[in-house]
Enzyme design. Structure first.
Site, PDB file in Angstrom:
ATOM      1  N   CYS A  13      36.849  37.525  42.230  1.00  0.00           N
ATOM      2  CA  CYS A  13      36.139  37.151  43.454  1.00  0.00           C
ATOM      3  C   CYS A  13      35.854  35.641  43.487  1.00  0.00           C
ATOM      4  CB  CYS A  13      34.830  37.929  43.524  1.00  0.00           C
ATOM      5  SG  CYS A  13      33.719  37.422  44.842  1.00  0.00           S
ATOM      6  N   CYS A  43      32.234  34.597  44.139  1.00  0.00           N
ATOM      7  CA  CYS A  43      31.419  34.821  42.942  1.00  0.00           C
ATOM      8  C   CYS A  43      31.506  33.624  42.002  1.00  0.00           C
ATOM      9  CB  CYS A  43      31.886  36.077  42.204  1.00  0.00           C
ATOM     10  SG  CYS A  43      31.750  37.606  43.131  1.00  0.00           S
TER      11      CYS A  43
END
Length: 162
Positions: free
Chosen positions: A87, A90
């Site tokens: 991600c 993230c």
């Protein structure tokens, strides 16, 4: 208003397919397939998530028992970062969160939960998108946000814990 970058997971028991690429909203939508209870197949592999262990107040959660001991039973308020190695938002959020936590000088701790390794925790806390960040104090969730946030918003989020 700035768009939030989010990677969304649809945890289902069907064949894993990529439902869409990264869209203009900065989201990644995926579906996962549980082949066996502890064996997951992931479509996209990326470099590992930031795991700076330079501070005792920043740590990775290993399992549900570790989460209970280090977060729910802690006398120190916790920020819990549910993330995934694949991600991109993230990876962008991690250093911002770490900086906000380090600014508290031990008054707040950061627990990192990799959803690929701790699927049960992600399900238990209704994590359907990453990054998802919880504020936990006295074993209770007192605040939550989903997606990439600016540094000043993170600072306020963390300061509300102490």
């Amino acid at each position: 208003m700035a768009q939030k970058a989010v990677c969304r997971l649809a945890v289902i028991r069907s064949m894993m397919t990529r439902t869409s690429g990264t869209s203009a909203t900065g989201r990644c939508d995926f579906q996962t397939n549980f082949i066996k209870p502890n064996q997951r197949l992931w479509l996209q592999q990326c470099s590992s998530y930031s795991s700076d262990q330079g501070s005792a107040s920043i740590f990775n959660i290993q399992d549900s028992d570790d989460f209970k001991d280090r977060v729910l039973n802690s006398k120190i308020p916790s920020v819990v970062d549910f993330h995934a190695g694949w991600c991109a938002p993230c990876k962008m959020l991690a250093p911002r969160l770490e900086k906000a936590i380090e600014g508290t000088k031990g008054k707040v701790q950061l627990a990192k939960v990799d959803i690929d390794e701790n699927t049960d925790l992600a399900i238990d806390y209704d994590v359907s998108s990453v990054p998802t960040v919880l504020a936990v104090k006295d074993g209770k969730i007192i605040d939550k946000f989903i997606g990439l946030q600016e540094a000043h918003s993170l600072k306020l989020f963390v300061e509300n814990l102490y």
